[in-house]
Design a protein around this motif. Structure first.
Motif, PDB file in Angstrom:
ATOM      1  N   HIS A 263       0.684  -1.137   0.028  1.00 22.59           N
ATOM      2  CA  HIS A 263       0.038   0.108  -0.019  1.00 22.59           C
ATOM      3  C   HIS A 263       0.936   1.360  -0.119  1.00 22.59           C
ATOM      4  CE1 HIS A 263      -4.184  -1.158   0.244  1.00 22.59           C
ATOM      5  NE2 HIS A 263      -3.629  -2.233   0.921  1.00 22.59           N
TER       6      HIS A 263
ATOM      7  N   SER B 167      -0.383   2.766  -3.087  1.00 26.53           N
ATOM      8  CA  SER B 167      -1.837   3.281  -2.743  1.00 26.53           C
ATOM      9  C   SER B 167      -1.779   4.832  -2.749  1.00 26.53           C
ATOM     10  CB  SER B 167      -2.311   2.530  -1.866  1.00 26.53           C
ATOM     11  OG  SER B 167      -2.619   1.044  -2.127  1.00 26.53           O
ATOM     12  N   THR B 168      -3.134   5.284  -2.906  1.00 26.67           N
ATOM     13  CA  THR B 168      -3.231   6.842  -2.725  1.00 26.67           C
ATOM     14  C   THR B 168      -3.273   7.240  -1.373  1.00 26.67           C
ATOM     15  OG1 THR B 168      -5.751   6.687  -2.766  1.00 26.67           O
ATOM     16  CG2 THR B 168      -4.579   7.110  -4.875  1.00 26.67           C
TER      17      THR B 168
ATOM     18  N   GLU C 266      -5.541   8.535   0.494  1.00 30.17           N
ATOM     19  CA  GLU C 266      -6.752   8.252   0.837  1.00 30.17           C
ATOM     20  C   GLU C 266      -6.943   6.812   1.377  1.00 30.17           C
ATOM     21  OE1 GLU C 266      -6.236  10.038  -2.209  1.00 30.17           O
ATOM     22  OE2 GLU C 266      -6.454  11.812  -0.944  1.00 30.17           O
ATOM     23  N   THR C 267      -6.533   5.915   0.505  1.00 29.45           N
ATOM     24  CA  THR C 267      -6.841   4.473   0.680  1.00 29.45           C
ATOM     25  C   THR C 267      -5.688   4.159   1.777  1.00 29.45           C
ATOM     26  OG1 THR C 267      -6.959   4.184  -1.926  1.00 29.45           O
ATOM     27  CG2 THR C 267      -6.246   2.235  -0.351  1.00 29.45           C
TER      28      THR C 267
ATOM     29  N   LYS D  32      -7.634   4.903   4.915  1.00 28.85           N
ATOM     30  CA  LYS D  32      -8.573   3.793   5.108  1.00 28.85           C
ATOM     31  C   LYS D  32      -7.847   2.594   5.849  1.00 28.85           C
ATOM     32  CE  LYS D  32     -10.873   3.290   1.126  1.00 28.85           C
ATOM     33  NZ  LYS D  32     -11.728   3.085   0.098  1.00 28.85           N
ATOM     34  N   VAL D  33      -6.629   2.181   5.028  1.00 26.46           N
ATOM     35  CA  VAL D  33      -6.109   1.015   5.767  1.00 26.46           C
ATOM     36  C   VAL D  33      -5.647   0.921   7.170  1.00 26.46           C
ATOM     37  CG1 VAL D  33      -4.179  -0.506   5.181  1.00 26.46           C
ATOM     38  CG2 VAL D  33      -5.235   0.278   3.253  1.00 26.46           C
TER      39      VAL D  33
ATOM     40  N   GLU E 253     -10.798  -7.475   1.903  1.00 18.54           N
ATOM     41  CA  GLU E 253     -11.015  -6.087   1.416  1.00 18.54           C
ATOM     42  C   GLU E 253      -9.630  -5.242   1.303  1.00 18.54           C
ATOM     43  OE1 GLU E 253     -14.091  -2.677   2.261  1.00 18.54           O
ATOM     44  OE2 GLU E 253     -13.764  -4.249   4.011  1.00 18.54           O
ATOM     45  N   CYS E 254      -8.858  -5.392   2.024  1.00 19.09           N
ATOM     46  CA  CYS E 254      -7.669  -4.572   2.211  1.00 19.09           C
ATOM     47  C   CYS E 254      -6.674  -4.993   0.986  1.00 19.09           C
ATOM     48  CB  CYS E 254      -7.002  -4.745   3.562  1.00 19.09           C
ATOM     49  SG  CYS E 254      -5.564  -3.610   3.662  1.00 19.09           S
TER      50      CYS E 254
ATOM     51  N   TRP F 204      -7.904  -3.662  -2.183  1.00 21.49           N
ATOM     52  CA  TRP F 204      -7.459  -2.197  -2.576  1.00 21.49           C
ATOM     53  C   TRP F 204      -6.089  -2.119  -3.033  1.00 21.49           C
ATOM     54  CZ3 TRP F 204      -9.244   0.016   2.602  1.00 21.49           C
ATOM     55  CH2 TRP F 204     -10.942  -0.072   2.877  1.00 21.49           C
TER      56      TRP F 204
ATOM     57  N   ASP G 293      -5.817  -2.894  -6.385  1.00 21.81           N
ATOM     58  CA  ASP G 293      -6.018  -1.728  -7.236  1.00 21.81           C
ATOM     59  C   ASP G 293      -5.013  -0.985  -7.747  1.00 21.81           C
ATOM     60  OD1 ASP G 293      -8.770  -2.571  -7.114  1.00 21.81           O
ATOM     61  OD2 ASP G 293      -9.286  -1.246  -5.569  1.00 21.81           O
ATOM     62  N   GLY G 294      -4.277  -0.637  -6.698  1.00 21.32           N
ATOM     63  CA  GLY G 294      -3.258   0.097  -6.763  1.00 21.32           C
ATOM     64  C   GLY G 294      -2.097  -0.407  -7.641  1.00 21.32           C
TER      65      GLY G 294
END
Ligand code: SF4
Length: 348
Positions: free
Chosen positions: A259, A263-264, A266-267, A270-271, A284-285, A288, A291-292
């Protein structure tokens, strides 16, 4: 007499990679992504070190050429642009066979035996017999690879600084022994390159150890989205999070490390929040994180499909031709300084 090469006012940079087959995210984040940036500011030479592959794979050479082509394709897919940098294959530049022999004559054995990776690689690759002259001498090959191009900088991560330091020592020793005739106070024949420390973020593989082909824990640059998602699903997490209701810590989790790279903000927020409060599940984590990763990989994969094998070959042939001219300029000086230039001298 060497042909002339286009001169550039930019500082020169050289780096290479062994042809280990398709490259993975660790190779990309640790080197390639940085090279893509460097080509905008420096005169860059990037090569595929197929002769280095021989130091460990001498008993079975069948994969070296196919792997060389795969790595070349990954270089281009990652964004190296043959209009902006020179991409070449080490064995296509014969000067890489000549300079190591000459430098080998002046390199004390003790310098090679104390290279940290010498013992380490022998232990890691215990199935291969690495008690060879070629393997012991690979730092000399590496020094020659660098010094042939007289680069100002060699971009490396923290752990490879020792190799550049050895290269500098070899150059210093050469320059002490040999000067160009009639040019006692002139510049050194082999200028000492400097280290250009490159950021290499911590990038764990799916088992939590450093991402590496030898651990079988890689995410390759060619892995498509479903493969990436599947690999992440099985990735290890913070061992404290045994049950869904247990709180975890992204700073102790390999997925958290991914991450941080992909990851951004923002993400990331959340993490941290979700993991430490057990408000999110690891599945779920990991989704995300995937996605990155996919965001980074997709443009690379799209570029990869835009090159044919013939184009890759042509780029390597042209790049190697250019590298040969540059390398021969250095060799002419080396031979002259060592007074090993009988043919040239006889022709005068
Ligand atoms: S929620 Fe994410 S960061 Fe936390 S342990 Fe699970 S995978 Fe790791």
């Amino acid at each position: 007499m060497a042909e002339s090469v286009p001169t550039s006012s930019r500082p020169r940079v050289l780096s290479g990679m062994r042809p280990t087959g398709k490259l993975h995210l660790g190779n990309y984040m640790g080197a390639l992504a940085n090279w893509v940036k460097l080509q905008e500011q420096y005169e860059c030479y990037f090569f595929i070190a197929d002769l280095h592959a021989l130091t460990t794979d001498y008993a079975d050479t069948s994969r070296i050429t196919p792997n060389t082509l795969e790595v070349a394709l990954d270089f281009l897919a990652a964004g190296l642009d043959p209009e902006k940098c020179t991409i070449f294959v080490q064995s296509m530049v014969k000067q890489h066979y000549e300079l190591p022999l000459l430098l080998g004559m002046i390199t004390p054995l003790g310098w090679l035996e104390r290279v940290p990776s010498y013992k380490e690689m022998q232990e890691n690759l215990a199935s291969k017999d690495l008690t060879t002259y070629g393997f012991l001498g690979y730092p000399v090959l590496m020094a020659a690879d660098i010094l042939l191009y007289q680069p100002d900088f060699v971009p490396v991560g923290q752990d490879q600084q020792a190799h550049v330091e050895l290269t500098r020592e070899v150059a210093r020793r050469f320059n002490q022994f040999y000067k160009l005739p009639g040019a006692e106070n002139a510049q050194d024949v082999l200028p000492e390159p400097k280290v250009l420390l490159t950021p290499s973020p911590k990038l764990p593989g799916t088992d939590g150890r450093k991402m590496s082909k030898s651990y079988g824990n890689t995410i390759e640059l060619t892995d498509e989205e479903p493969v990436v998602r599947q690999k992440l699903k099985t990735m290890v997490t913070d061992p404290a999070r045994v049950r869904r209701t247990d709180a975890g810590d992204p700073d102790k989790c390999p997925v958290g490390d991914l991450h941080k790279v992909f990851s951004t903000p923002e993400t990331m927020a959340k993490v941290y929040e979700g993991c430490r409060s057990a408000g999110i599940g690891c599945i779920e984590c990991k989704g995300w994180a995937a996605d990155g990763l996919v965001q980074v990989l997709q443009p690379i994969q799209a570029r990869r499909t835009s090159f044919s094998e013939q184009q890759v070959n042509e780029i390597l042939v042209a790049g190697s031709r250019c590298a040969r001219v540059r390398a021969e300029q250095t060799m002419e000086q080396v031979r002259a300084a060592m007074q090993m230039n009988l043919t040239t001298a006889a022709a005068k």
